[in-house]
Design a protein around this motif. Sequence first.
Motif, PDB file in Angstrom:
ATOM      1  N   ILE A  22      39.058  62.384  35.028  1.00 15.56           N
ATOM      2  CA  ILE A  22      40.499  62.135  34.990  1.00 15.56           C
ATOM      3  C   ILE A  22      41.192  63.327  34.360  1.00 15.56           C
ATOM      4  O   ILE A  22      42.258  63.768  34.798  1.00 15.56           O
ATOM      5  CB  ILE A  22      40.827  60.852  34.188  1.00 15.56           C
ATOM      6  CG1 ILE A  22      40.359  59.624  34.959  1.00 15.56           C
ATOM      7  CG2 ILE A  22      42.321  60.747  33.933  1.00 15.56           C
ATOM      8  CD1 ILE A  22      40.646  58.317  34.252  1.00 15.56           C
ATOM      9  N   MET A  75      42.837  62.056  27.817  1.00 18.90           N
ATOM     10  CA  MET A  75      42.924  61.411  29.111  1.00 18.90           C
ATOM     11  C   MET A  75      44.268  60.713  29.262  1.00 18.90           C
ATOM     12  O   MET A  75      44.930  60.822  30.299  1.00 18.90           O
ATOM     13  CB  MET A  75      41.799  60.378  29.259  1.00 18.90           C
ATOM     14  CG  MET A  75      41.815  59.664  30.579  1.00 18.90           C
ATOM     15  SD  MET A  75      40.925  58.113  30.539  1.00 18.90           S
ATOM     16  CE  MET A  75      42.188  57.034  29.961  1.00 18.90           C
ATOM     17  N   LEU A  76      44.659  59.993  28.224  1.00 17.91           N
ATOM     18  CA  LEU A  76      45.931  59.282  28.284  1.00 17.91           C
ATOM     19  C   LEU A  76      47.088  60.259  28.404  1.00 17.91           C
ATOM     20  O   LEU A  76      48.027  60.042  29.159  1.00 17.91           O
ATOM     21  CB  LEU A  76      46.108  58.418  27.036  1.00 17.91           C
ATOM     22  CG  LEU A  76      45.112  57.270  26.897  1.00 17.91           C
ATOM     23  CD1 LEU A  76      45.379  56.503  25.621  1.00 17.91           C
ATOM     24  CD2 LEU A  76      45.196  56.342  28.089  1.00 17.91           C
ATOM     25  N   LEU A  91      47.258  61.532  31.863  1.00 18.52           N
ATOM     26  CA  LEU A  91      47.770  60.486  32.752  1.00 18.52           C
ATOM     27  C   LEU A  91      49.281  60.408  32.704  1.00 18.52           C
ATOM     28  O   LEU A  91      49.941  60.214  33.715  1.00 18.52           O
ATOM     29  CB  LEU A  91      47.213  59.130  32.329  1.00 18.52           C
ATOM     30  CG  LEU A  91      45.861  58.770  32.902  1.00 18.52           C
ATOM     31  CD1 LEU A  91      45.438  57.444  32.327  1.00 18.52           C
ATOM     32  CD2 LEU A  91      45.946  58.678  34.418  1.00 18.52           C
ATOM     33  N   VAL A  92      49.806  60.549  31.495  1.00 19.62           N
ATOM     34  CA  VAL A  92      51.244  60.411  31.362  1.00 19.62           C
ATOM     35  C   VAL A  92      51.960  61.643  31.916  1.00 19.62           C
ATOM     36  O   VAL A  92      52.968  61.548  32.598  1.00 19.62           O
ATOM     37  CB  VAL A  92      51.626  60.188  29.879  1.00 19.62           C
ATOM     38  CG1 VAL A  92      53.123  60.256  29.706  1.00 19.62           C
ATOM     39  CG2 VAL A  92      51.097  58.858  29.397  1.00 19.62           C
ATOM     40  N   LEU A  93      51.401  62.825  31.595  1.00 16.73           N
ATOM     41  CA  LEU A  93      52.111  64.049  31.946  1.00 16.73           C
ATOM     42  C   LEU A  93      51.745  64.609  33.315  1.00 16.73           C
ATOM     43  O   LEU A  93      52.562  65.195  33.993  1.00 16.73           O
ATOM     44  CB  LEU A  93      51.834  65.116  30.879  1.00 16.73           C
ATOM     45  CG  LEU A  93      52.358  64.763  29.479  1.00 16.73           C
ATOM     46  CD1 LEU A  93      51.925  65.812  28.475  1.00 16.73           C
ATOM     47  CD2 LEU A  93      53.862  64.628  29.495  1.00 16.73           C
ATOM     48  N   ARG A  94      50.474  64.470  33.709  1.00 13.52           N
ATOM     49  CA  ARG A  94      50.042  65.135  34.925  1.00 13.52           C
ATOM     50  C   ARG A  94      48.929  64.319  35.575  1.00 13.52           C
ATOM     51  O   ARG A  94      47.764  64.660  35.474  1.00 13.52           O
ATOM     52  CB  ARG A  94      49.529  66.534  34.560  1.00 13.52           C
ATOM     53  CG  ARG A  94      49.434  67.474  35.728  1.00 13.52           C
ATOM     54  CD  ARG A  94      48.773  68.792  35.316  1.00 13.52           C
ATOM     55  NE  ARG A  94      48.079  69.382  36.429  1.00 13.52           N
ATOM     56  CZ  ARG A  94      48.646  70.159  37.341  1.00 13.52           C
ATOM     57  NH1 ARG A  94      49.925  70.435  37.256  1.00 13.52           N
ATOM     58  NH2 ARG A  94      47.941  70.646  38.335  1.00 13.52           N
ATOM     59  N   PRO A  95      49.305  63.225  36.254  1.00  8.99           N
ATOM     60  CA  PRO A  95      48.309  62.248  36.704  1.00  8.99           C
ATOM     61  C   PRO A  95      47.192  62.805  37.576  1.00  8.99           C
ATOM     62  O   PRO A  95      46.132  62.201  37.642  1.00  8.99           O
ATOM     63  CB  PRO A  95      49.134  61.238  37.512  1.00  8.99           C
ATOM     64  CG  PRO A  95      50.518  61.395  37.035  1.00  8.99           C
ATOM     65  CD  PRO A  95      50.663  62.812  36.615  1.00  8.99           C
ATOM     66  N   PHE A 104      39.580  59.416  24.340  1.00 12.24           N
ATOM     67  CA  PHE A 104      40.441  58.923  25.406  1.00 12.24           C
ATOM     68  C   PHE A 104      41.848  59.485  25.322  1.00 12.24           C
ATOM     69  O   PHE A 104      42.600  59.406  26.275  1.00 12.24           O
ATOM     70  CB  PHE A 104      40.511  57.393  25.359  1.00 12.24           C
ATOM     71  CG  PHE A 104      39.225  56.722  25.752  1.00 12.24           C
ATOM     72  CD1 PHE A 104      38.280  56.381  24.806  1.00 12.24           C
ATOM     73  CD2 PHE A 104      38.964  56.454  27.081  1.00 12.24           C
ATOM     74  CE1 PHE A 104      37.099  55.764  25.177  1.00 12.24           C
ATOM     75  CE2 PHE A 104      37.782  55.826  27.458  1.00 12.24           C
ATOM     76  CZ  PHE A 104      36.850  55.491  26.503  1.00 12.24           C
TER      77      PHE A 104
END
Lengths: 292, 339, 245
Positions: A235, A275-276, A279-283, A272
């Motif tokens: 991810i 990863m988070l 996910l928020v900034l650049r999925p 994590f």
Amino acid sequence: MMTQITSAQAAILAINSLALGGLLFLLSSGFSLIFGLMRIPNLMHGSFFMLGAYFGVTLLGWGTNFWLAAVLSGLAVAAIGGVIERLLLRRLEGQVLPQVLLTLGLAFIIADICLMVWTGDPYQPSAPSELRGAVTAFGMFFPLYRLAILGVAVVIAIALWIMVDWTRLGAMIRAGVDDPPIARVVGIKVSQLFTLIFCLGAGLAAFAGVMGAPYLSVYPGLDFEMLPLALIVVILGGAGSLLGTLVGSFIIGFLYNFGQVRFPGLAYVILFLPMLLVLVLRPQGLFGRNVA
Amino acid sequence: MIVKLRYAAIAIALALLATLPMWVGNSYYINIASQFLLFAVFALALNVLVGYAGLVSLGHAGLFAVAGYSGALLLQAGFDHLAAIAAAIVITLVASAVFAALALRSTGIGFLMITLALGQIVWGVAYRWASLTNGDNGVNVSTRPAPFGLSLASAPSFYFATLIVFLLAIASMAVFVRSPFGASLRGTRDQARRMNALGYNVWLIRFLAIVFSGFWTGVAGLLFIYYNQFISPQISALTSSAEVLLMVISGGTATLFGPVAGAAIVVIMKNVVSAYIERWNLVLGVIFVVIISFMPEGLVPGTVRLLRWAWGRLQAKPSAAGERPSERPSERPSEERVP
Amino acid sequence: MTALSVTNLCKQFGGLRVTANVNLAVAPGERRLIIGPNGAGKTTLFNLITGEIAPDSGSIRLFEKDITRVSVHRRPHLGMARTYQIITLFASDTILRNVTLALLGLSRLRWSLLRDLDQQHALIERARAALARVGLAEIADRPLSQTSYGERRRVEIAMALAQDPKVLLLDEPFAGLSIDERRDVRQLLNAIPREVTVVMIEHNTDVALDWAERIMLLHFGEVIVEGTRAEVVANPRTREVYLGH
């Protein structure tokens, strides 16, 4: 909860981070290839790692040479992966979600079989004798085996890079990742490619398991501890990108080791966080293309 | 005719459930029934996402554990039952909102992976942050609540309390399914792109569905800690998320009672299997593999389909145009594969 | 005041320019036709107008209001409706439920958790009326899976019309229809109230040419020709695009 780190400790942590990063790369590269090509997050990947480690332990117990044991384990698990892909996954071709759930079910089966065969005792085989010592440099000890893990990871990374970027097989893989229907039309046997990549991924994970055994040891539950790490790496780095997997692996390796010192107990959770953030900034991950 | 049969079946089932402690003498089995009911609530909650939103979550055990641990730790800190329950629910709703905001960055497989990772985070905290959660040793819950002064310490009394909560959950789901919001949610499952173009805020609809699911998951989690009077990190592990997903899939996602049937199947099997062999994971895995490979729509819809077919054969007359859909089409469960 | 206007709209995918500086100004009540060979970027233009794709540059205005940054799901509330080239209906529901969902999208009712949708008689009657306008009233309660392709196309149009749009975007409404079905759809289109602005993409030019008041020809994402039917037909560039010379 926070502890200060001396420079000597920092050096050791760095080596450990590089070793863990290398191990994670060996584990995650297969996961990334499978996910990139087949669009399946292979939830058995941790199981392949653990199974390979257990095979390695048994082979080592029979006196096999360490490197041979690692390769043989890799091949054995690759074969198992191939059988699973052809007999079970293939039947659900095109249905990604059922395939993912299938890998989950199989992960549970493998976990219990390992428990039955190898019991609940942890194993920690020794590193190969030639690598048991340490190298002294700058007045500090650098454990040889950890350096070896790093070395092997780099070699495999280069080999994979050559394969993906320079060979016909790699071109087919890249075509399959970018556009499966067109790849088929052009004559690429995508189904066979799937089987091959699944085997390769499984084999790499198993090989990583054996390599990691002297460092992490082997125990029930190792599978579901390693799986989320592979998930995070992919991810973070972006699916289908070997460079992303490489970078992601080392980021996680460093984060885990240094995090463990400063926030013992929470290091696992800290992993994590990037990863988070991603996910928020650049999925699509640091280097990834649009897959999910 | 099928509708009448279905109502009759439901009535009979309700009557059986309401009187269960009378015809099941052994408190061991009454406890299994309580277990079934609380996991049925959990499965119903998950099905809001899997069945109605088309979003498969592999991290729901994380929300379950957040509720359970919140309740248990608050009780241990000296809160009374009502306050602990209320606070735990609020905490779970917040956690659900966070889950939703992160997981909805993606749909489909991405959603699955993110929820898996989020569930693992909860597990990691429960297992490793020992100073908060007592790690592997778990947290004890010394007493059960006594609503209106009635003790829930005995198996039958706890069973009835759980039954009431279960019935409330079912009623809530039934209302939800029929509501305009429920129809919107199913719309986003079937044609998300079109729904946006029709004026629905698909992201917000999904977000609210996850929070709604989180609410009932939290309720189930609280029932769990009162049932066991203990909670440990194991309940937040991937196996737990897989078990509740299995309940939903095996029972069938397209009907209201599918997840309930699935919960019954999994809970009974788990208790039976654990009594004889220690290989529950193996059995769980095999069932997963078999259902996914051969009965993707679930055991319950498969059986319903078989019964319909048999009924149709019994009814077959030359003039009848096959099987006319006898219920209102909006009630008819749509035959679909695991989404 | 224009009903719909697009100014210098650009979109690029990787190295491929799918929309190249497109300018469009549609007057209220106008019947505009967009034509062009396959791959000309017609549907992409629609996707940009409805907001499903974000443009790289340029702006979109609905009745002079800049909606370039407005999210997809808000645009129907501003009066924009569209149909799709590939039928994307709710396959497991009845025709009536499909149209009801279209109406529900614009109603506050869609957030209701407690009411029963099947009991919202006012809404459902409006859906029936919408179906009656396209001649599908008798089969309103039929499941979508038991309808013909031609009927589904009409359901698509019914859903879009039910939204009471100010601007209606039709993406290849005649695709895949028989001659009779095309005639039916043509009648539907003729019956659309004058106040509604209609923009149509149609690949099949025979059917749509005499319906249109103004025509725009797209090729490789660029506007090649624009004008009345006579102007477009007479323009040599039109022949170039279609015949290659």
